[in-house]
Design a protein around this motif. Structure first.
Motif, PDB file in Angstrom:
ATOM      1  N   GLN A   1       0.972  -1.870  -0.262  1.00  0.00           N
ATOM      2  CA  GLN A   1       0.045  -0.449   0.219  1.00  0.00           C
ATOM      3  C   GLN A   1       0.849   1.554   0.454  1.00  0.00           C
ATOM      4  O   GLN A   1       0.339   1.899  -0.690  1.00  0.00           O
ATOM      5  CB  GLN A   1      -1.096   0.067   1.429  1.00  0.00           C
ATOM      6  N   ASP A   2       1.903   1.415   0.688  1.00  0.00           N
ATOM      7  CA  ASP A   2       2.875   2.326   0.915  1.00  0.00           C
ATOM      8  C   ASP A   2       3.362   2.594  -0.727  1.00  0.00           C
ATOM      9  O   ASP A   2       3.248   3.755  -1.147  1.00  0.00           O
ATOM     10  CB  ASP A   2       4.010   2.285   1.796  1.00  0.00           C
ATOM     11  N   GLU A   3       3.970   1.152  -1.013  1.00  0.00           N
ATOM     12  CA  GLU A   3       4.492   1.860  -2.563  1.00  0.00           C
ATOM     13  C   GLU A   3       3.053   2.563  -3.443  1.00  0.00           C
ATOM     14  O   GLU A   3       3.361   3.042  -4.678  1.00  0.00           O
ATOM     15  CB  GLU A   3       4.750   0.320  -3.364  1.00  0.00           C
ATOM     16  N   ALA A   4       1.962   1.627  -3.388  1.00  0.00           N
ATOM     17  CA  ALA A   4       0.937   2.076  -4.520  1.00  0.00           C
ATOM     18  C   ALA A   4       0.336   4.368  -3.805  1.00  0.00           C
ATOM     19  O   ALA A   4       0.775   5.368  -4.615  1.00  0.00           O
ATOM     20  CB  ALA A   4      -0.224   2.035  -4.175  1.00  0.00           C
ATOM     21  N   GLY A   5       1.272   4.125  -2.560  1.00  0.00           N
ATOM     22  CA  GLY A   5       1.150   5.944  -2.562  1.00  0.00           C
ATOM     23  C   GLY A   5       2.555   6.756  -3.003  1.00  0.00           C
ATOM     24  O   GLY A   5       2.736   7.839  -3.653  1.00  0.00           O
ATOM     25  N   HIS A   6       3.091   5.637  -2.473  1.00  0.00           N
ATOM     26  CA  HIS A   6       4.794   6.443  -3.155  1.00  0.00           C
ATOM     27  C   HIS A   6       4.171   6.725  -4.863  1.00  0.00           C
ATOM     28  O   HIS A   6       4.776   8.046  -5.337  1.00  0.00           O
ATOM     29  CB  HIS A   6       5.969   5.803  -2.919  1.00  0.00           C
ATOM     30  N   GLY A   7       3.629   5.615  -5.211  1.00  0.00           N
ATOM     31  CA  GLY A   7       3.359   6.257  -6.821  1.00  0.00           C
ATOM     32  C   GLY A   7       2.682   7.567  -6.882  1.00  0.00           C
ATOM     33  O   GLY A   7       2.835   8.256  -8.220  1.00  0.00           O
ATOM     34  N   LEU A   8       1.185   7.244  -6.242  1.00  0.00           N
ATOM     35  CA  LEU A   8       0.395   8.633  -6.743  1.00  0.00           C
ATOM     36  C   LEU A   8       1.094   9.964  -6.207  1.00  0.00           C
ATOM     37  O   LEU A   8       1.561  11.087  -6.823  1.00  0.00           O
ATOM     38  CB  LEU A   8      -0.709   8.657  -5.401  1.00  0.00           C
ATOM     39  N   TYR A   9       1.806  10.012  -5.393  1.00  0.00           N
ATOM     40  CA  TYR A   9       2.699  11.032  -4.843  1.00  0.00           C
ATOM     41  C   TYR A   9       3.489  11.609  -5.280  1.00  0.00           C
ATOM     42  O   TYR A   9       3.862  13.189  -5.568  1.00  0.00           O
ATOM     43  CB  TYR A   9       3.537  10.824  -3.928  1.00  0.00           C
ATOM     44  N   ILE A  10       4.714  10.922  -6.167  1.00  0.00           N
ATOM     45  CA  ILE A  10       5.217  11.231  -7.287  1.00  0.00           C
ATOM     46  C   ILE A  10       4.466  11.598  -8.522  1.00  0.00           C
ATOM     47  O   ILE A  10       5.039  12.636  -9.379  1.00  0.00           O
ATOM     48  CB  ILE A  10       6.610  10.211  -7.444  1.00  0.00           C
ATOM     49  N   TYR A  11       3.708  11.322  -8.618  1.00  0.00           N
ATOM     50  CA  TYR A  11       2.805  11.392 -10.058  1.00  0.00           C
ATOM     51  C   TYR A  11       2.054  12.736  -9.936  1.00  0.00           C
ATOM     52  O   TYR A  11       2.045  13.962 -10.425  1.00  0.00           O
ATOM     53  CB  TYR A  11       0.997  10.469 -10.120  1.00  0.00           C
TER      54      TYR A  11
END
Ligand code: 3HC
Length: 322
Positions: A81-91
């Motif tokens: 779930q953290d990785e998903a958040g990292h992706g959205l954050y960097i997008y």
């Protein structure tokens, strides 16, 4: 045929002023003037980073239903779930540069965009989950702690937040590795096999050697990068070898030797042919990863359409109310 507008050469005075800001260690913010090339480099690097986070969920997600205990399942769930958040954050950070996220996602789905080569390898046993946390997130921490000082404000700030979570990712991974390495002979063999398969691809995460890195010079001049690919790779090796020794694991490199003078662990030659093959789309799991992302995007179409319909309704209501 319509002429493509020529890229206007940037105003030398503006370029000099921009470089002076960079050299003074100033943070460049979205509304600041920046050379088009600086913006393009950031869009390239940040979007690929975001794609990597999203695709990176797949190898580990594959083991959520097969985690050996509830505790391990919860930890892995939290990490993915953290990785998903990292992706959205960097997008979100990439969108501050004036690009449309849907376009970035389309570039990934139709194979025009890169993501980290490391996520094109299969996760064959539970030990892979520990080794990914230890080596892959460990490599990401080495890179991202330096990127937290990048000259582009939104990217640097995203890294500060993300690194805090990466540290948990690495710790939970290394705990799995240490537990297996102290386990039964079968568990020891399983974790050693995972290390054998993930060590060299982890070194490839830092990119090609400095002599073969077309983007580094510019990114270093503009302090997006503060260290070269090889410097970060060496830092990762120096950190990781003692950890492997501490849990009696052997790294699959007969040339690994400690140089007491440079205080570096010198290592063997990376298989750059493999690196370029994986980047070209011919790694073990490239097709599977893109197919999974395309299916997820298709399955999520109704959510995007519902959100868009809701937003349109809200817009109509506020226009009528005005
Ligand atoms: N996988 C795929 N492509 C790679 C690569 C890799 N491991 N290493 C380099 N490349 C590509 C580059 O994108 C570039 O291609 P492009 O010009 O078409 O984009 C080409 O190979 C030449 O490489 P360069 O060294 O010139 O490129 P960079 O200067 O951009 O350096 C990088 C490459 C070190 C990956 C740098 O882009 C970077 O630090 N990116 C941000 C961090 C990142 O993306 N990490 C990926 C892993 S994310 C992750 O680990 C998530 C964690 O939660 C597990």
């Amino acid at each position: 045929m319509e002429q493509k507008p020529q890229a206007t050469p940037e105003d030398p005075a503006k370029l000099a002023q921009f470089q002076a800001r960079i050299d003074a260690g100033e943070s460049i913010e979205p509304k600041d003037w920046m050379p088009e090339r600086y913006r393009k480099q950031l869009v390239r690097m940040m979007s690929q980073h975001a794609h990597s986070e999203i695709v990176g969920m797949l190898p580990e997600g594959n083991w959520i239903t097969r985690a050996p205990s509830l505790r391990r399942k919860m930890s892995l769930l939290a990490k993915v779930q953290d990785e998903a958040g990292h992706g959205l954050y960097i997008y979100c950070g990439t969108e501050t540069l004036g690009v449309d996220r849907a376009e970035l996602v389309d570039q990934l789905l139709d194979g025009r965009a890169k993501y980290s080569s490391i996520f094109n390898y299969p996760t064959l046993s539970w030990a892979d989950i520990g080794v990914i946390g230890w080596l892959v997130d460990g490599a990401a921490i080495v890179n991202q702690t330096v990127l937290a000082k990048a000259s582009y404000g939104p990217y640097a700030r995203a890294m500060i937040r993300i690194c805090k979570e990466e540290n948990f990712h690495k710790r939970q991974g290394f705990e799995i590795v240490a537990t297996l390495a102290a386990g039964t002979p079968a568990q020891q063999a399983m974790v050693q096999d995972a290390v054998n398969r993930w060590w060299w691809p982890s070194l490839m995460m830092f990119g090609p050697s400095d002599t073969d890195s077309p983007n580094s010079a510019e990114l270093l001049r503009w302090k997006v990068k503060h260290k070269t690919n090889d410097e970060l790779r060496q830092r990762f090796v120096n950190l990781t070898v003692p950890q492997a020794i501490a849990v009696n694991l052997t790294l699959p490199d007969p040339d690994l030797t400690y140089n007491a003078e440079t205080k570096n662990w010198e290592f063997g030659e990376i298989d750059w042919a493999e690196f370029h093959e994986v980047i070209r789309g011919n790694g073990p799991c490239n097709r599977e990863r893109l197919a999974a992302r395309r299916a997820a995007h298709e399955n999520g179409r109704w959510v995007r359409e519902a959100a868009e319909a809701h937003a349109a309704k809200q817009r109509r209501r506020s226009t009528e109310a005005a």
